[in-house]
Scaffold this active site. Structure first.
Site, PDB file in Angstrom:
ATOM      1  N   LYS A 187       0.857  -1.187   0.000  1.00 42.42           N
ATOM      2  CA  LYS A 187       0.000   0.000   0.000  1.00 42.42           C
ATOM      3  C   LYS A 187       0.892   1.236   0.000  1.00 42.42           C
ATOM      4  CE  LYS A 187      -1.995  -1.581   3.671  1.00 42.42           C
ATOM      5  NZ  LYS A 187      -3.434  -1.459   3.592  1.00 42.42           N
ATOM      6  N   LYS A 236      -0.320   4.189   8.047  1.00 47.56           N
ATOM      7  CA  LYS A 236      -0.450   2.808   7.577  1.00 47.56           C
ATOM      8  C   LYS A 236       0.547   1.878   8.279  1.00 47.56           C
ATOM      9  CE  LYS A 236      -2.320   4.225   3.094  1.00 47.56           C
ATOM     10  NZ  LYS A 236      -3.651   3.589   3.117  1.00 47.56           N
ATOM     11  N   THR A 294      -8.888  -1.026   0.471  1.00 44.25           N
ATOM     12  CA  THR A 294      -9.450  -1.963  -0.509  1.00 44.25           C
ATOM     13  C   THR A 294      -8.513  -3.133  -0.743  1.00 44.25           C
ATOM     14  OG1 THR A 294      -8.567  -0.569  -2.292  1.00 44.25           O
ATOM     15  CG2 THR A 294     -10.892  -0.284  -1.717  1.00 44.25           C
ATOM     16  N   LYS A 326      -9.107  -7.326  -1.560  1.00 46.05           N
ATOM     17  CA  LYS A 326      -8.489  -8.113  -2.634  1.00 46.05           C
ATOM     18  C   LYS A 326      -7.765  -9.326  -2.061  1.00 46.05           C
ATOM     19  CE  LYS A 326      -7.912  -3.715  -4.945  1.00 46.05           C
ATOM     20  NZ  LYS A 326      -7.008  -2.558  -5.075  1.00 46.05           N
TER      21      LYS A 326
END
Length: 816
Positions: A556, A562, A664, A668
């Site tokens: 990412k 994050k 997202t 996945k």
């Protein structure tokens, strides 16, 4: 859940033999040589042309049907569209996915090699752009008329290279060899006006505004078709390229001012050169503002022109037939620009124009980070977009007056939610005030918007706020990227789940979670994908990795919230453990990272450097490198993702709770059978509810705990350092030369001197514990494969088809 029938189902245009014959002919046409002498590039060009010829026929017919049906049209305005390679996606959606590979193989042509000739379009960076690409795919799959509107960047963000362990940015010239899946439409170009002045005068008793002495830029449209899955729908992604109105100043050139003669061309083309130009200085900020107005103005002119053409020259009923959906705050100027068109060009009165604007526009917010909520200096907006600023000023004046009238005792609150304050234009406020719908992208995110970020707006407009959890297209990220898994699922539960908005049919897979035969087949699929990724790493990075190790993956955008840093610090701790006891009982693991840092984001680039230094040290240490390795995959893009997601076993989703809007990538990974290891943040909350706590690994502070700490000034990170010897060891190693002599003082200081704003150290112990639990669980393969099956079976609600169905039901309300 609404099921969308294949009412426009398509059949193959070719038999295999017909295709082979047509393909050989096309290759010879594009190459001018005998088929046997053709290059891979010739073979790619020929296949791309055949695909486009088929799709464009459907495109024409689709546009005719849209006009006849007069359905409401959706227009997605976004600064990013990360669409990925399209050749395979088109072939799959056309239903050619069995025929084409077989036919090419019989002709001695490698379908896989042909696909590598396509360059990923450099039109986005991360989740924002990828979401829009998924939404385009889903609207077409579900037979909705949904189109994209963005910028045709010449160089995109950048191509990431790792040199001496550091990120280096290189221009991504993705258009070098042209792009076969776009059609230039210069005859539909429009003028976008910057700077100048606005003159007011009364004409026939009405005050009119005339924009003079402006700098014109030509917006030239390029259309990319969006082919629906196994149907006849072909929507459009329109991308605008900036060009000068006058290409070349011959008089200036002949006077010897050679560079000045090219100045207008350079200034105009700069608008569509690069995604997210550095905004550290005035020039970079102004260029970003130019970009945002450029594609908004061009896109709205296109929509208005088309609507009038099919509505007898009138804009009446516009908001009944047009939905302008703005993706984050970059297209927020849709609000004042649509007002400008309605008032200045179409002669509507303010109140009527405002109602049409609000009724037409809907807004998706993608972040709770204050620094990501765009604000522009008032002086810059005034100079660059004088008429737009005047309209924003009037919108703000009327809004504040209305708020002061309704809430006379809340003037401070009313000022706080105004568009113009503290010398800046607040684009999120503009978007909320000018839209009939505002939505977050996960339940937790939407709750934070209502209760914290936009709580004052929620008090004023509670009916406008919605929640639509993000989704991803299974057609690309599972059915396309993981064909072995697709085939296994079809063999096991049938193929109804492959239809549009039917991914919830995967729920039938749950009963096979305890079936040993199915679990063994699932294990083989995962192993095949791991071996494919291992080969890819060997070919591209010359690194041998063990496909029998756990594949623990975090891919990412690189950002503090994050927390790639938390992952890296834990790896350092594991390395220390194995160094002290190389014979310890340790489940072999390969840690994968990928992602780009913004060029000016020094801290994030330092984290990338740490990961690469760590990889170099560990991968070259014979004491441990048979049990652990670290891989940083450079230049992460959609094509790389399609290899990585199917191979993952642990999906790292470890953001600070309350900071990730949705995510997202987590969806996945889940669709491909990886187990989420993460905080209860973003869509992880909904994943946990879908699969049950027994089928996910969660850790760390909750969003409420994080908010409580922040409300009271954070926590004392030095306490964790002093009480946990593991933390002491890894932090000291950041600055004592342990990491090949490299010093990471910036990271060390952020954690101890600046009090660890993203709670990395506070969550460290919990993260170590859950990592150990996940490794122990992996040793019980029956249990692990059961968890994997449960995750796949419950991934249906995270399809972007479901997201689009939610938007349609609650926001767009298309009669379809």
């Amino acid at each position: 859940m609404v099921k969308f029938k294949k009412k426009n189902a398509i059949k193959n245009e070719f038999t295999k033999e017909e295709f082979k014959k047509a393909y050989v002919k096309k290759v010879e046409e594009v190459s001018g040589e005998n088929f046997s002498e053709s290059s891979i590039q010739n073979q790619y060009d020929a296949l791309a042309q055949m695909v486009m010829e088929t799709i464009t026929e459907k495109w024409v017919e689709n546009n005719r049907r849209n006009h006849e049906r007069d359905d409401k049209q959706i227009y997605f305005f976004s600064i990013e569209f990360l669409i990925g390679r399209l050749l395979r996606a088109y072939i799959n959606n056309l239903g050619w996915d069995k025929m084409v590979p077989d036919a090419l193989e019989e002709l001695g042509v490698s379908y896989e090699k042909i696909q590598t000739r396509e360059h990923d379009p450099a039109l986005g960076n991360g989740g924002l752009g990828r979401l829009m690409a998924c939404f385009l795919d889903s609207t077409a799959a579900m037979n909705f008329p949904g189109h994209g509107n963005g910028i045709r960047y010449k160089y995109g963000l950048f191509q990431q290279k790792i040199v001496n362990d550091e990120q280096v940015e290189v221009a991504d010239n993705w258009l070098r060899n042209g792009y076969p899946f776009e059609i230039a439409k210069p005859e539909k170009s429009v003028i976008v006006k910057f700077k100048g002045n606005v003159r007011e005068e009364w004409v026939n008793g009405k005050l009119v505004f005339i924009h003079e002495n402006y700098e014109p830029v030509l917006a030239v449209p390029y259309d990319v078709p969006i082919q629906g899955y196994h149907n006849k729908t072909v929507n459009s992604l329109r991308l605008w390229s900036a060009q000068p109105v006058e290409d070349f100043d011959l008089n200036t050139f002949n006077q010897g001012h050679f560079l000045k003669a090219m100045q207008r061309k350079s200034e105009a083309e700069a608008i569509s050169q690069v995604l997210y130009p550095s905004d550290n200085g005035f020039e970079g900020q102004q260029l970003r503002l130019k970009q945002e107005y450029f594609f908004v103005c061009a896109g709205l002119k296109r929509i208005v022109r088309r609507y009038k053409k099919h509505n007898n020259g009138s804009l009446d009923g516009f908001s009944d037939k047009i939905c302008i959906h703005i993706n984050d705050t970059h297209p927020a100027m849709c609000v004042p620009e649509l007002m400008r068109i309605l008032i200045d060009e179409e002669n509507y009165e303010w109140d009527a124009a405002w109602k049409m604007t609000v009724d037409a526009i809907s807004f998706t917010n993608h972040t709770v980070l204050p620094e990501a909520l765009e604000k522009w200096p008032i002086d810059m907006m005034k100079e660059l977009l004088p008429r737009i600023y005047m309209i924003i000023e009037e919108i703000n004046r009327r809004f504040v007056c209305e708020m002061n009238s309704k809430y006379p005792n809340d003037e401070a609150r009313n000022y706080n939610i105004s568009i113009l304050k503290d010398g800046q234009v607040h684009m999120a406020h503009l978007s909320i005030i000018g839209s009939h719908s505002i939505n977050g992208v996960a339940e937790l995110h939407s709750k934070i918007l209502r209760e914290e970020t936009f709580k004052d707006f929620y008090a004023v407009y509670p009916e406008r706020f919605h929640s639509v959890t993000n989704g991803v297209t299974p057609r690309r990220f599972m059915m396309g990227a993981n064909t072995d898994l697709k085939d296994l699922l079809i063999d096991t539960i049938g193929e109804s789940w492959t239809d549009a908005n039917c991914l919830s049919d995967l729920k039938r897979l749950e009963k096979y979670a305890d079936d040993p035969a199915f679990r063994e087949k699932l294990k083989k699929v995962k192993q095949t994908n791991k071996e494919r990724l291992a080969r890819h790493i060997k070919e591209t990075q010359h690194l041998d990795i063990d496909p029998n190790s756990i594949f623990d993956i975090q891919v990412k955008r690189i950002h503090e919230y994050k927390r790639q840093l938390l992952n890296a610090l834990h790896i350092m701790h594991v390395y220390n453990q194995l160094r002290s006891n190389p014979n310890a009982d340790f489940v072999p693991k390969t840690y994968f990272f990928a992602g780009k840092a913004a060029p000016s984001y020094v801290y994030a680039k330092e984290v990338i450097k740490l990961i690469n230094v760590l990889a170099e040290k560990i991968n070259n240490d014979p004491l441990v490198n048979s049990k652990m390795k670290v891989v940083f995959v450079p230049n992460f893009n959609v094509s790389g993702a399609e290899i990585i997601y199917p191979a993952a076993e642990i999906s790292e989703q470890i953001s600070t709770a309350g900071k990730e809007a949705s995510g997202t990538g987590n969806m996945k990974f889940m669709m491909n059978g990886a187990i989420t290891l993460g905080t209860m943040d973003g869509a992880n909350v909904e994943i946990a509810r879908a699969v049950g706590q027994d089928n996910i690994f969660t850790f760390g502070l909750s969003d409420v705990e994080v908010a409580n700490y922040n409300e009271h000034g954070g926590y004392r990170s030095l306490d964790v350092y002093e009480s946990d010897p593991r933390v002491q060891e890894v932090l000291n190693q950041l600055i004592n030369g342990f990491l090949n002599g490299t010093n990471f003082q910036i990271i060390y200081d952020s954690l101890l001197l600046h009090n660890d704003n993203y709670f990395v150290l506070k969550d460290f112990a919990s993260y170590c514990d859950i990592q150990q639990i996940s490794s122990q669980t992996y040793c019980n393969q029956d249990k692990w494969l059961r968890m994997s099956t449960i995750n796949i079976a419950n991934s249906g609600i995270f399809s972007s088809d479901r997201s689009i169905a939610d938007y349609q039901k609650n926001i767009w309300k298309i009669n379809h």
